[in-house]
Design an enzyme around this catalytic site. Structure first.
Site, PDB file in Angstrom:
ATOM      1  N   LEU A 187      11.344  -3.055   5.909  1.00  0.00           N
ATOM      2  CA  LEU A 187      11.227  -2.087   4.887  1.00  0.00           C
ATOM      3  C   LEU A 187       9.897  -1.637   4.906  1.00  0.00           C
ATOM      4  CD1 LEU A 187      12.524  -3.991   1.517  1.00  0.00           C
ATOM      5  CD2 LEU A 187      13.842  -2.563   2.942  1.00  0.00           C
ATOM      6  N   ASP A 188       9.749  -0.131   4.496  1.00  0.00           N
ATOM      7  CA  ASP A 188       8.407   0.394   4.635  1.00  0.00           C
ATOM      8  C   ASP A 188       7.334  -0.328   3.807  1.00  0.00           C
ATOM      9  OD1 ASP A 188       9.606   2.420   6.241  1.00  0.00           O
ATOM     10  OD2 ASP A 188      10.043   3.805   4.417  1.00  0.00           O
ATOM     11  N   LYS A 189       6.350  -0.194   4.142  1.00  0.00           N
ATOM     12  CA  LYS A 189       5.196  -0.802   3.518  1.00  0.00           C
ATOM     13  C   LYS A 189       5.092  -0.618   2.003  1.00  0.00           C
ATOM     14  CE  LYS A 189       0.013  -1.351   3.248  1.00  0.00           C
ATOM     15  NZ  LYS A 189      -1.007  -1.043   3.884  1.00  0.00           N
ATOM     16  N   THR A 225       7.804   0.213   0.548  1.00  0.00           N
ATOM     17  CA  THR A 225       9.113  -0.339  -0.419  1.00  0.00           C
ATOM     18  C   THR A 225       9.366  -1.805  -0.590  1.00  0.00           C
ATOM     19  OG1 THR A 225      10.303   1.617   0.880  1.00  0.00           O
ATOM     20  CG2 THR A 225      11.551  -0.025   0.124  1.00  0.00           C
TER      21      THR A 225
END
Length: 286
Positions: free
Chosen positions: A133-135, A137
């Protein structure tokens, strides 16, 4: 490392060789060592590769350290680990906002992988990244607890057998649910970003479901299901239709507050037991 797995009720009878190669994706080199060392047993009895296995059988595999080299991961803080589901083979965590999934440099120790490594260390287990997951998110994220199950989970992810549902809050009013099919490529001018690139980009498909609209804020709450898994896919797709995610520092023209994107739900069929594993990570900020 020793693993014992009981074959589920709906298991189709096959040979040990077929099980290891086709079902469990054991690398050829490791299969060779399992065979030559006679490190496979069925119901406690040594087994050759041509032996049949059937539903209910307990298959035990004995791996040596050189079969699966142990990666070096600095230990983080166990207090930052929020477990949604865990068994002997996999673990689903609730990732907080502002935390990277894994290190990009060998000296990093404040990513979710580092914290999970500290959590698993007393059990003599090592975490492996299945997806990220993106930082910015938050939400449900899956890790493998041993290298044996990692390629099996990877295959489930690639074949779209791991269901992931995201919640997001976007700018403006989105009137109806839709499917966004736009290719995504790298932004040549900003290495952090992705762009719609129908000529050279990778196929990307996002299914969008409208939940509610808030007239006071002019924001719409939606759910998204990914058919593909491109970097920043949901963020780029929503921005491309004029509805960027609130708080998006890369794709919203006026970001304010946190990125309002949350991995709300993750479920899959367990590759060994056949049971349905479902994890729901309730949002903590909206």
């Amino acid at each position: 490392m020793e693993l014992s797995i009981q074959l589920p009720k709906n298991f189709n009878e096959q040979t040990v060789r077929e099980l290891l190669e086709q079902e469990w994706l054991v690398p050829r080199k490791v299969r060779h060592f399992l065979r030559t060392r006679k490190n496979v047993s069925i119901n406690g009895e040594p087994a050759l590769f041509h032996f049949p296995v059937k539903s209910g059988d307990v298959v035990t595999l004995q791996f040596e350290p050189e079969d699966y080299p142990i990666p070096a991961i600095l230990l983080g803080n166990t207090a930052k680990v929020n477990v949604l589901f865990e068994d002997d083979h996999l673990i689903i965590l609730k990732k907080p906002i502002g935390m990277k999934t894994h290190p990009n440099q060998p000296n990093e120790n404040d990513t979710l992988l580092n914290h999970l490594a500290a959590y698993l260390a007393p059990k003599n287990q090592i975490p492996y990244v299945v997806h990220r997951l993106d930082k910015e998110t938050s939400g449900a994220i899956l890790f493998a607890k041993n290298p044996f199950v990692l390629p099996i989970l990877g295959r489930l992810l690639e074949s779209k057998q791991i269901y992931r549902r995201y919640q997001a809050v976007i700018s403006g009013q989105l009137n109806e649910s839709m499917t966004i099919r736009k290719k995504i490529g790298r932004d040549r001018h900003d290495r952090r970003k992705r762009v719609i690139d129908e000529r050279r980009g990778d196929v990307a498909v996002t299914h969008v479901e409208v939940e509610s609209y808030d007239r006071k804020t002019n924001h719409t709450t939606i759910y998204c299901v990914l058919e593909t898994g491109r970097t920043h896919q949901i963020r780029v797709h929503l921005a491309s239709i004029g509805h960027p995610i609130i708080g998006d520092p890369l794709y919203h023209p006026k970001p304010n507050g946190r990125l309002m994107l949350h991995a709300y739900e993750l479920h899959l069929t367990h590759p060994f037991t056949g049971e349905t594993i479902m994890a729901v990570a309730e949002p903590s900020v909206w």
